[in-house]
Design an enzyme around this catalytic site. Structure first.
Site, PDB file in Angstrom:
ATOM      1  N   ALA A   1       2.892   3.973  -0.709  1.00  0.00           N
ATOM      2  CA  ALA A   1       2.446   5.452  -1.278  1.00  0.00           C
ATOM      3  C   ALA A   1       2.380   6.327  -1.321  1.00  0.00           C
ATOM      4  CB  ALA A   1       1.667   5.065  -2.634  1.00  0.00           C
TER       5      ALA A   1
ATOM      6  N   TYR B   1       0.731  11.385 -10.371  1.00  0.00           N
ATOM      7  CA  TYR B   1       0.723   9.984  -9.582  1.00  0.00           C
ATOM      8  C   TYR B   1      -0.523   8.780 -10.798  1.00  0.00           C
ATOM      9  CZ  TYR B   1      -3.484   7.051  -6.680  1.00  0.00           C
ATOM     10  OH  TYR B   1      -3.455   6.152  -6.378  1.00  0.00           O
TER      11      TYR B   1
ATOM     12  N   PHE C   1       0.652  -0.936  -0.139  1.00  0.00           N
ATOM     13  CA  PHE C   1      -0.101   0.336  -0.136  1.00  0.00           C
ATOM     14  C   PHE C   1       0.937   1.238  -0.008  1.00  0.00           C
ATOM     15  CE2 PHE C   1      -2.801  -3.063   2.308  1.00  0.00           C
ATOM     16  CZ  PHE C   1      -3.955  -2.361   1.316  1.00  0.00           C
TER      17      PHE C   1
END
Ligand code: UDP
Length: 327
Positions: free
Chosen positions: A74, A140, A72
């Protein structure tokens, strides 16, 4: 299973850790607490560290004899990624590469990755399926797509099985009220709207009212965080050695920013003051999941299929924790 969960003290991570523990898995949480909260996970499960430190990662995988990694950790703010792409390439790509290389060297063969609908950019058609072309419009999304490709290349070469879950908009909080959403700064729509309902913000600014959508505001697919957590468990159980799979995770219904605000007014019984602002850089007009694949292949069934109960669960958390997890 012995599982390492990177970013496990964060919002989606902590809800997944809670479910994994409830199902009897042996979980180690690895989190630098830059966004995560130590209160969100059991203290005896948490290892504080950063993925930049490849040796620490290597050591953890080895001493805990890790069999699977759920990744996860990030940075996940679309707007910030536009103004500070360096942070996103470092955290989401280089640190993830560090992790994957250690996973490879230690012979871990199961990997679940937090990907995103932001990898689709501005889709030509909605709902978005897994075969919709991926063309991100913000850093992103670029970093998440780049790591998807890295995984796809590593999997057959090093016998790593992986599942990449492309999340739509994670929202809501644990049904038992123990954990919920707390970002600092908060940028996500539902918590911002609920903070306004609590009087902690003067108003909600709508980022753009001139989008080509029914009411001019952006449309998103809000998926309850516990349903998302359940998808990780299923993903883990179905991973095949050396092979990869990609799944959208959303409810398949889109709600506009105005609809979210209206729903929050109904749920909270408060009037929420709104300011119409300009578009936020990097925002596609509409992102709605076609999520048949995960239902069919993994048997995933979301418990929350409309916005209102999702906002209700978020409101229960925000009412009880107006300051989030606190200092
Ligand atoms: N949004 C908004 N005002 C806010 C925060 C978000 O109008 O204060 C909009 C945002 O532009 C997007 C939607 O709400 O269209 C959902 O944004 P969020 O940041 O929650 O999630 P994202 O879609 O960026 O992952």
């Amino acid at each position: 299973m012995r599982i390492l969960v990177t970013g496990g003290a964060g919002y989606i991570g902590s809800h997944t850790v809670k479910l994994l523990l409830a199902r009897g898995h042996d979980v180690t949480v690895f989190d630098n607490l830059s966004m995560g909260h130590k209160q969100a996970v059991p203290a005896d499960r948490l290892v504080v560290g950063d993925l930049r430190d490849a040796d620490q990662v290597d050591h953890l995988l080895m001493v805990n004899r890790i069999e699977a990694v759920i990744h996860f950790a990030a940075s996940a703010f679309v707007g910030e990624s536009v103004t500070n792409p360096a942070k996103y390439y470092q955290n989401n790509l280089l640190n993830s590469l560090n992790l994957l290389d250690r996973v490879r060297r230690q012979g871990v063969t199961r990997f679940v990755f937090s990907s995103t609908c932001a990898t689709y950019g501005v889709p030509e058609t909605v709902p978005i399926t897994e075969t919709t072309p991926q063309a991100p419009i913000n850093p992103y999304g670029n970093t998440k797509l780049a790591f998807e490709k890295m995984l796809a290349d590593y999997a057959p070469a090093y016998n790593i099985g992986f599942t990449a879950l492309r999340y739509f908009n994670a929202s809501g909080a644990a049904a038992d009220g123990t954990i919920g959403e707390d970002h600092d700064p908060e940028t996500h729509l539902i918590p911002i709207v609920l903070q306004a309902a609590l009087g902690r913000r003067p108003h909600v600014e709508i980022f753009g009212t001139d989008y080509p959508t029914p009411d001019g505001t952006c449309v998103r697919d809000y998926i309850h965080v516990e349903d998302l957590a359940a998808a990780h468990l299923l993903a883990l159980e179905h991973i095949r050695p050396g092979a990869g799979a990609f799944y959208n995770v959303g409810i398949g219904t889109g709600y506009s920013v105005r609809e979210v605000i209206r729903t929050a007014e109904e749920v909270t019984g408060k009037r929420i003051s709104v300011k119409e602002g300009t578009r936020r850089a990097g925002d596609p007009p509409a992102l709605v999941a076609g999520a048949d694949k995960i239902r069919q292949e993994l048997g995933w069934q979301p418990a929350f299929t409309t916005l209102r109960p999702i906002v209700e669960s978020a409101w229960n958390w925000h009412k009880a924790h107006p300051n989030g997890y606190g200092k």
